[in-house]
Structure formats: structure tokens, C-alpha cells
Design a protein around this motif. Structure first.
Motif, mmCIF file in Angstrom:
data_model
loop_
_atom_site.group_PDB
_atom_site.id
_atom_site.type_symbol
_atom_site.label_atom_id
_atom_site.label_comp_id
_atom_site.label_asym_id
_atom_site.label_seq_id
_atom_site.Cartn_x
_atom_site.Cartn_y
_atom_site.Cartn_z
ATOM 1 N N PRO A 33 0.818 -1.217 0.000
ATOM 2 C CA PRO A 33 0.000 0.000 0.000
ATOM 3 C C PRO A 33 0.849 1.263 0.000
ATOM 4 O O PRO A 33 1.969 1.277 0.498
ATOM 5 N N THR A 34 0.307 2.305 -0.587
ATOM 6 C CA THR A 34 0.904 3.635 -0.563
ATOM 7 C C THR A 34 -0.157 4.607 -0.066
ATOM 8 O O THR A 34 -1.288 4.609 -0.561
ATOM 9 N N LEU A 35 0.201 5.400 0.930
ATOM 10 C CA LEU A 35 -0.713 6.388 1.490
ATOM 11 C C LEU A 35 -0.223 7.781 1.125
ATOM 12 O O LEU A 35 0.964 8.074 1.228
ATOM 13 N N PHE A 36 -1.155 8.648 0.711
ATOM 14 C CA PHE A 36 -0.820 10.023 0.372
ATOM 15 C C PHE A 36 -1.640 10.945 1.245
ATOM 16 O O PHE A 36 -2.839 10.750 1.434
ATOM 17 N N TRP A 37 -0.984 11.980 1.778
ATOM 18 C CA TRP A 37 -1.654 12.926 2.654
ATOM 19 C C TRP A 37 -1.224 14.331 2.276
ATOM 20 O O TRP A 37 -0.023 14.632 2.253
ATOM 21 N N ASP A 38 -2.183 15.186 1.972
ATOM 22 C CA ASP A 38 -1.889 16.602 1.728
ATOM 23 C C ASP A 38 -1.753 17.285 3.083
ATOM 24 O O ASP A 38 -2.738 17.496 3.794
ATOM 25 N N VAL A 39 -0.530 17.608 3.463
ATOM 26 C CA VAL A 39 -0.264 18.250 4.751
ATOM 27 C C VAL A 39 -0.890 19.636 4.778
ATOM 28 O O VAL A 39 -1.521 20.027 5.757
ATOM 29 N N ASN A 40 -0.736 20.376 3.704
ATOM 30 C CA ASN A 40 -1.388 21.679 3.534
ATOM 31 C C ASN A 40 -1.568 21.919 2.038
ATOM 32 O O ASN A 40 -1.412 21.005 1.248
ATOM 33 N N ARG A 41 -1.876 23.129 1.689
ATOM 34 C CA ARG A 41 -2.155 23.453 0.282
ATOM 35 C C ARG A 41 -0.950 23.237 -0.634
ATOM 36 O O ARG A 41 -1.101 22.973 -1.824
ATOM 37 N N TYR A 42 0.264 23.357 -0.095
ATOM 38 C CA TYR A 42 1.476 23.296 -0.915
ATOM 39 C C TYR A 42 2.330 22.041 -0.739
ATOM 40 O O TYR A 42 3.218 21.793 -1.538
ATOM 41 N N GLY A 88 11.980 -6.663 1.198
ATOM 42 C CA GLY A 88 10.892 -5.731 1.437
ATOM 43 C C GLY A 88 11.322 -4.327 1.055
ATOM 44 O O GLY A 88 12.455 -4.109 0.630
ATOM 45 N N TYR A 89 10.418 -3.385 1.214
ATOM 46 C CA TYR A 89 10.752 -1.996 0.906
ATOM 47 C C TYR A 89 9.966 -1.063 1.814
ATOM 48 O O TYR A 89 8.909 -1.418 2.347
ATOM 49 N N VAL A 90 10.492 0.108 1.982
ATOM 50 C CA VAL A 90 9.795 1.214 2.631
ATOM 51 C C VAL A 90 10.213 2.479 1.878
ATOM 52 O O VAL A 90 11.371 2.628 1.509
ATOM 53 N N ASN A 91 9.236 3.340 1.580
ATOM 54 C CA ASN A 91 9.581 4.561 0.853
ATOM 55 C C ASN A 91 8.789 5.744 1.379
ATOM 56 O O ASN A 91 7.744 5.592 2.019
ATOM 57 N N SER A 92 9.311 6.936 1.101
ATOM 58 C CA SER A 92 8.663 8.181 1.490
ATOM 59 C C SER A 92 8.977 9.231 0.430
ATOM 60 O O SER A 92 10.090 9.292 -0.085
ATOM 61 N N THR A 93 7.984 10.036 0.131
ATOM 62 C CA THR A 93 8.138 11.099 -0.868
ATOM 63 C C THR A 93 7.470 12.367 -0.361
ATOM 64 O O THR A 93 6.356 12.318 0.174
ATOM 65 N N ILE A 94 8.143 13.488 -0.532
ATOM 66 C CA ILE A 94 7.566 14.803 -0.230
ATOM 67 C C ILE A 94 7.261 15.483 -1.551
ATOM 68 O O ILE A 94 8.111 15.541 -2.444
ATOM 69 N N THR A 95 6.034 15.978 -1.674
ATOM 70 C CA THR A 95 5.571 16.634 -2.902
ATOM 71 C C THR A 95 5.300 18.108 -2.618
ATOM 72 O O THR A 95 4.657 18.440 -1.622
ATOM 73 N N PHE A 96 5.799 18.956 -3.498
ATOM 74 C CA PHE A 96 5.549 20.395 -3.404
ATOM 75 C C PHE A 96 4.631 20.788 -4.552
ATOM 76 O O PHE A 96 5.007 20.680 -5.723
ATOM 77 N N HIS A 97 3.406 21.229 -4.220
ATOM 78 C CA HIS A 97 2.432 21.621 -5.234
ATOM 79 C C HIS A 97 2.771 23.040 -5.705
ATOM 80 O O HIS A 97 2.468 24.013 -5.034
ATOM 81 N N ALA A 98 3.403 23.157 -6.854
ATOM 82 C CA ALA A 98 3.856 24.454 -7.355
ATOM 83 C C ALA A 98 2.714 25.217 -8.024
ATOM 84 O O ALA A 98 2.501 26.401 -7.743
ATOM 85 N N VAL A 99 2.004 24.558 -8.910
ATOM 86 C CA VAL A 99 0.844 25.142 -9.601
ATOM 87 C C VAL A 99 -0.233 24.061 -9.655
ATOM 88 O O VAL A 99 0.019 22.894 -9.326
ATOM 89 N N LYS A 100 -1.416 24.427 -10.093
ATOM 90 C CA LYS A 100 -2.495 23.441 -10.170
ATOM 91 C C LYS A 100 -2.053 22.273 -11.057
ATOM 92 O O LYS A 100 -1.647 22.459 -12.200
ATOM 93 N N ASN A 101 -2.107 21.066 -10.520
ATOM 94 C CA ASN A 101 -1.703 19.814 -11.178
ATOM 95 C C ASN A 101 -0.226 19.751 -11.538
ATOM 96 O O ASN A 101 0.175 18.911 -12.330
ATOM 97 N N GLY A 102 0.592 20.620 -10.975
ATOM 98 C CA GLY A 102 2.033 20.596 -11.226
ATOM 99 C C GLY A 102 2.792 20.473 -9.922
ATOM 100 O O GLY A 102 2.662 21.319 -9.042
ATOM 101 N N ASP A 103 3.577 19.393 -9.779
ATOM 102 C CA ASP A 103 4.267 19.118 -8.526
ATOM 103 C C ASP A 103 5.760 18.885 -8.757
ATOM 104 O O ASP A 103 6.164 18.363 -9.785
ATOM 105 N N PHE A 104 6.562 19.256 -7.751
ATOM 106 C CA PHE A 104 7.951 18.840 -7.638
ATOM 107 C C PHE A 104 7.992 17.816 -6.512
ATOM 108 O O PHE A 104 7.271 17.957 -5.518
#
Length: 143
Positions: A33-42, A88-104
């Protein structure tokens, strides 16, 4: 005619020099499983964990010179093999929402797996897959 097996010859004064390389590819399948959580707007955070199956395919190559009292012998060749490994594996990713539908994004993944041995012709090489760390970064722009 009948073949006769001769005794192995050993020379305690012999030396073996040369190169030995293990050239392999690791194909990895992971399931979990992969869980995604929007911490805030960005900023968004993604985490995942689960089992992994690896297929290791490649060659053990050797190019040796054997020096003994009887002279020099050159020995060159390769041994191919394909083995499976588990982990096995464990991973983590931080996403920065730069513009609508555009992420780094920036991510890290840790994959510990069992060791793999490629062997044949009286030779063996072990690939230690005990702990692999993968870093990733990029742009996500769905269209």
C-alpha cells in the motif's frame, strides 16, 4: 577408448592474478500500500511499505593469469546466471504543489533483500543486496 580420471594437480607456489567482475541487472517488483496525505495546500507526503521480489540476471567474468613452476597459463571466460531474491521496501516522498496539477517531488526508498550467488565452473560470486537506498526527484505534471 575409456576415459581415465587423473588426480588434481596442486602447486603451492602458484599465484593467480587478474580481474573478476560481476555484471548484473536487478529487476524489482514490489507490492504494497501507498498512502498520500496533503499536509497543507502546498505540501504532500507519501509513504509506502511492502514485500519485494527481485530477479538478478548477469555474468561473472574473469581474466586470469596463473603462474607456477611450469610457466604461465591464461584463463578467460564468463559464467551466466539468473537468480531470484526476496525482501521488502519502505519509501517516502515529499511533494511540493507548485501550480495546479504541477508538482515537484523528492523521495527516498530503502530495500533490504537476500544475497544472490552466481556460480559455475568451480567459481562463485556473491552479490550483497543487504540494504539499497534509492533517491528520486522530479516533476509530476499530468495532462
Amino acid at each position: 577408448d575409456h576415459a581415465t580420471q587423473l588426480a588434481d594437480e596442486t602447486d603451492p607456489g602458484a599465484t593467480i592474478t587478474g580481474t573478476r567482475t560481476l555484471d548484473v541487472n536487478l529487476y524489482l517488483l514490489r507490492l504494497g500500500p501507498t498512502l498520500f496525505w496533503d499536509v497543507n495546500r502546498y505540501v504532500g507526503l507519501e509513504v509506502g511499505v511492502g514485500p519485494a521480489l527481485g530477479i538478478v540476471s548477469g555474468n561473472l567474468k574473469f581474466n586470469e593469469t596463473i603462474t607456477s613452476g611450469g610457466g604461465m597459463t591464461f584463463n578467460k571466460g564468463q559464467i551466466g546466471g539468473t537468480e531470484t531474491t526476496f525482501g521488502g521496501y519502505v519509501n517516502s516522498t515529499i511533494t511540493f504543489h507548485a501550480v495546479k496539477n504541477g508538482d515537484f517531488y523528492i523521495g527516498v526508498q530503502f530495500i533490504p533483500m537476500n544475497n544472490v550467488t552466481i556460480s559455475g565452473q568451480g567459481r562463485a560470486a556473491q552479490l550483497n543486496l543487504g540494504g539499497q537506498v534509492y533517491l528520486s526527484a522530479g516533476i509530476n505534471w499530468p495532462f
